[in-house]
Write an enzyme that holds these catalytic residues in place. Structure first.
Site, PDB file in Angstrom:
ATOM      1  N   LYS A 195     -23.982  45.058   5.331  1.00 27.09           N
ATOM      2  CA  LYS A 195     -24.254  46.049   6.362  1.00 27.09           C
ATOM      3  C   LYS A 195     -22.956  46.804   6.611  1.00 27.09           C
ATOM      4  CE  LYS A 195     -24.343  47.399  10.211  1.00 27.09           C
ATOM      5  NZ  LYS A 195     -23.880  48.722  10.765  1.00 27.09           N
ATOM      6  N   GLY A 248     -13.903  43.641  11.714  1.00 21.94           N
ATOM      7  CA  GLY A 248     -14.109  44.618  12.775  1.00 21.94           C
ATOM      8  C   GLY A 248     -13.386  44.203  14.035  1.00 21.94           C
ATOM      9  N   SER A 249     -13.918  44.636  15.165  1.00 21.90           N
ATOM     10  CA  SER A 249     -13.253  44.398  16.438  1.00 21.90           C
ATOM     11  C   SER A 249     -13.359  42.943  16.857  1.00 21.90           C
ATOM     12  CB  SER A 249     -13.863  45.288  17.518  1.00 21.90           C
ATOM     13  OG  SER A 249     -15.164  44.851  17.866  1.00 21.90           O
ATOM     14  N   THR A 250     -12.389  42.510  17.654  1.00 18.50           N
ATOM     15  CA  THR A 250     -12.402  41.147  18.158  1.00 18.50           C
ATOM     16  C   THR A 250     -13.606  40.901  19.051  1.00 18.50           C
ATOM     17  OG1 THR A 250     -10.003  40.927  17.996  1.00 18.50           O
ATOM     18  CG2 THR A 250     -11.114  39.485  19.562  1.00 18.50           C
ATOM     19  N   VAL A 252     -16.676  42.191  18.962  1.00 22.28           N
ATOM     20  CA  VAL A 252     -17.888  41.964  18.167  1.00 22.28           C
ATOM     21  C   VAL A 252     -17.753  40.682  17.359  1.00 22.28           C
ATOM     22  CG1 VAL A 252     -19.361  42.891  16.338  1.00 22.28           C
ATOM     23  CG2 VAL A 252     -18.432  44.419  18.088  1.00 22.28           C
ATOM     24  N   GLY A 253     -16.568  40.424  16.831  1.00 20.79           N
ATOM     25  CA  GLY A 253     -16.355  39.208  16.055  1.00 20.79           C
ATOM     26  C   GLY A 253     -16.610  37.944  16.860  1.00 20.79           C
ATOM     27  N   GLU A 270     -12.340  38.590  10.241  1.00 24.07           N
ATOM     28  CA  GLU A 270     -11.051  39.300  10.169  1.00 24.07           C
ATOM     29  C   GLU A 270     -11.104  40.380  11.230  1.00 24.07           C
ATOM     30  OE1 GLU A 270      -8.527  42.010   9.861  1.00 24.07           O
ATOM     31  OE2 GLU A 270      -9.516  42.590   7.986  1.00 24.07           O
ATOM     32  N   CYS A 304      -6.038  47.496  10.973  1.00 18.69           N
ATOM     33  CA  CYS A 304      -6.033  46.315  11.843  1.00 18.69           C
ATOM     34  C   CYS A 304      -4.642  45.724  11.986  1.00 18.69           C
ATOM     35  CB  CYS A 304      -7.022  45.281  11.331  1.00 18.69           C
ATOM     36  SG  CYS A 304      -6.804  44.856   9.597  1.00 18.69           S
ATOM     37  N   GLU A 400      -5.413  46.686  21.554  1.00 12.34           N
ATOM     38  CA  GLU A 400      -5.471  47.417  20.288  1.00 12.34           C
ATOM     39  C   GLU A 400      -6.001  48.827  20.534  1.00 12.34           C
ATOM     40  OE1 GLU A 400      -6.776  46.464  15.746  1.00 12.34           O
ATOM     41  OE2 GLU A 400      -8.267  46.045  17.295  1.00 12.34           O
TER      42      GLU A 400
END
Length: 496
Positions: A195, A248-250, A252-253, A270, A304, A400
Site C-alpha cells: 500500500k 512513516g510517521s511515529t 501512525v507507526g 521505520e 526521516c 519532527e
C-alpha cells in the site's frame, strides 16, 4: 531555461486508465472510486488512481496468501529467487529515467537526483538482496536432553519465509522504500501486498509492471492504491497477513504496532527522526557547514534521518551558521524536471502549511530566522530556513518538522553536545563532524541512535542495517538484519 521533455513512456503512464494490481490482474476499485494525484511543483492534478476499498485489500491479501501457500512461487528454489531479483533490478536499470520522472512528477523531487540516488539505490539494494537468496542458512545443534539419557537425537534449526507481508510506505522516497520491503520479501520467498502512500503511488504501480515482466508468478506482488484510513487500515487488520512492515510517521507507526500486537503479527517499523548534527571545534568547518546544509536540505528536508538539529561548539557557532545560511540563500528552487534546481517543492499544500506553521511558531516565540522563513507558489515551496536562539525544549527542537528547517544551538563541550543530542524522543540517525578520532570513538557508543555517521550524513548502503532507537521504530531495514525480519526460526528435534 526550458524544462526537458517527458519521455513518451512517462506521459503514457500517467494518462493510462486508473488500475492497480491484484493477483495478475490490473483492476479498478470494487466501487469504481478514484482519487486525484497532484504535481507538487504546480499544484495541478496529475492523474487519478483507484481508491481501494477494504474488499479490494482483502482480495489482494487472499491472492498473496494463495501464492505463498500453494503456487509455483511456493516451490521456487533459492537460485531462482536470486535470478528473478537480478532480472527485476535490470528492468529498473532499463527504465531508470522513466521511474525518476514519475518520482519527480508525483513527489516533487529533482528528476536528475532521483535517477542517480533513489532509483540507483533501489537497483543496488535489489541486487544486494538477490545475493542473500542463496545464503539463508539454518544450523544443526548437538542437544543434551538430560531426562532422556539413553536416546539419540538429531536436531537442527530452519529459517523459513514469514509468509504474507503487508507493506505500507511513506511518500518521501516512494520507490526506494517499496524496494526496501520488496527485496528481502522476495529473496526469502514471501509474498507482498504493498500500500503506497496516498500521495505517491505512481512508481509503485510501475514497479508492479516490472515485477510481472520479470516473470514473478501472479499474486506474489500486489499493489493497492488508496487512503491510509481505508486501504491501509484494512491491510493492517487482515488476519491473513503474517508480517506488517511500515515506514512513516511515529504516530501512525504506533497505531500499527498496537494492532499487530493484538494479533501477534510480526512487525517492523521505520519511523520518524530528529537527527542531530554535531560540529566539534576541530572539524573542517567549511566541510561541516556544507555537510550540515546537505543533511537538512536534501529532498526538501523530507527525510526521516535529516540533520534537523545542528549543534556547533560555541566559539565557531556564528561562523558555521553564517556559512550554512549562505548556502541556503544561494539554492535555486523550482520544478524538479529542471536539472539546474537545488531544491524542489514539498509534497503537498498540507505539508507546506505544516512546515510554515513551525517557522511562524519560532518567530512568535522570539527565535531568530537566520535565513529563509518564507513560502511561495504556485506549487508547495518553502525556502530553506535556519533558525537560531531557540531553547532545547522548544517544539522546533523536539518535534519532527519534515521540511527544510534547521534549528541551530551552540554547545560548550563534548558532554554538553551528547546531552543535547540525546535529549529527544527520537533516535534514528546522528552525525559527528570532527578529526579527533579519540573524541569520535568516545562519543559513538554514547549517542542513542541507530546510525552514526562521521564527517558525512545520511550515507546509506545496502549492507548496513538502518533503523532507530526509541520512537524512531522497531527493527531494521537493509543488511542481513532485513532477512532476519522476513523469516521465522523453526527448531526440529528427531529422536533416532
Amino acid at each position: 531555461m526550458p524544462l526537458p521533455y517527458l519521455l513518451p513512456a512517462t506521459s503514457a503512464f500517467i494518462q493510462r486508465p486508473p488500475r492497480m494490481l491484484i493477483g495478475g490482474d490490473w483492476v479498478e476499485a470494487a466501487d469504481g472510486q478514484t482519487m486525484p494525484l497532484h504535481n507538487p511543483a504546480t499544484g495541478e492534478v496529475l492523474c487519478v488512481v483507484p481508491r481501494a476499498t477494504p474488499e479490494d485489500v482483502d482480495r489482494a491479501v487472499l491472492a498473496a496468501r494463495q501464492a505463498f501457500d500453494d503456487s509455483a512461487w511456493s516451490r521456487t528454489r533459492p537460485r531462482e529467487r536470486q535470478n528473478l531479483l537480478w532480472k527485476l533490478a535490470d528492468l529498473l536499470q532499463r527504465d531508470a529515467e522513466l521511474l525518476a520522472q514519475l518520482e519527480c512528477l508525483n513527489n516533487g523531487k529533482s528528476a536528475a537526483v532521483a535517477q542517480v540516488m533513489d532509483v540507483q539505490l533501489a537497483i543496488d539494494f535489489l541486487r544486494y538482496m538477490a545475493g542473500w537468496a542463496t545464503k539463508i542458512e539454518g544450523s544443526s545443534v548437538d542437544v543434551s536432553l538430560p531426562l532422556m539419557p539413553g536416546d539419540q537425537f538429531h536436531s537442527f534449526i530452519r529459517r523459513e519465509a514469514v509468509g504474507v507481508v503487508g507493506a505500507i510506505v511513506a511518500w518521501n522516497f516512494p520507490l526506494l522504500l517499496a524496494c526496501w520491503k520488496l527485496g528481502p520479501a522476495l529473496a526469502t520467498g514471501c509474498t507482498v501486498v504493498l500500500k503506497p502512500a496516498d500521495e505517491t503511488p505512481l512508481t509503485a504501480l510501475k514497479l508492479a509492471e516490472l515485477v510481472l515482466e520479470a516473470g514473478y508468478p501472479e499474486g506474489v506482488f500486489n499493489v493497492v492504491t488508496g487512503t491510509g484510513i481505508t486501504a491501509g487500515s484494512a491491510l493492517t487488520h487482515n488476519p491473513l497477513v503474517d508480517k506488517l512492515t511500515f515506514t512513516g510517521s511515529t504516530a501512525v507507526g504506533k497505531q500499527i504496532g498496537k494492532i499487530a500486537m493484538d494479533s501477534m503479527t510480526r512487525v517492523t517499523l521505520e519511523l520518524g527522526g530528529k537527527s542531530p548534527t554535531i560540529v566539534m571545534a576541530d572539524a573542517d568547518l567549511k566541510n561541516a557547514a556544507a555537510g550540515a546544509a546537505s543533511a537538512i536540505f536534501f529532498n526538501q528536508g523530507q527525510v526521516c534521518c535529516a540533520g534537523s538539529r545542528l549543534y556547533v561548539q560555541r566559539k565557531h557557532f556564528d561562523n558555521v551558521v553564517a556559512d550554512i545560511s549562505d548556502i541556503a540563500n544561494a539554492m535555486k528552487l523550482g520544478n524538479g524536471l529542471d536539472p539546474s534546481i537545488d531544491m524542489g517543492p514539498l509534497i503537498s499544500a498540507r505539508q507546506q502549511e505544516r512546515v510554515y506553521n513551525y517557522i511562524e511558531m519560532g518567530r512568535e516565540s522570539g527565535a531568530t530566522i537566520a535565513c529563509g522563513g518564507e513560502q511561495f507558489g504556485p506549487g508547495f515551496f518553502v525556502k530553506p530556513t535556519v533558525i537560531v536562539d531557540v531553547d532545547q525544549r522548544h517544539s522546533l527542537v523536539q518535534e519532527e518538522i519534515f521540511g527544510p528547517v534547521l534549528v541551530a544551538i551552540p554547545f560548550d563541550d563534548e558532554a554538553d553536545a551528547l546531552r543535547m543530542a540525546n535529549d529527544s524522543p527520537y533516535g534514528l540517525g546522528a552525525s559527528i563532524w570532527s578529526n579527533d578520532l579519540a573524541a569520535v570513538h568516545r562519543m559513538i557508543p554514547r549517542i542513542k541512535s541507530g546510525s552514526v555517521w562521521v564527517n558525512c550524513h545520511s550515507a546509506l548502503d545496502p549492507a548496513l542495517p538502518f533503523g532507530g532507537y526509541k520512537m524512531s521504530g522497531v527493527g531494521r531495514e537493509m543488511g542481513y538484519a532485513a532477512i532476519e525480519h522476513y523469516t521465522e526460526l523453526k527448531s526440529v528435534l528427531i529422536k533416532l
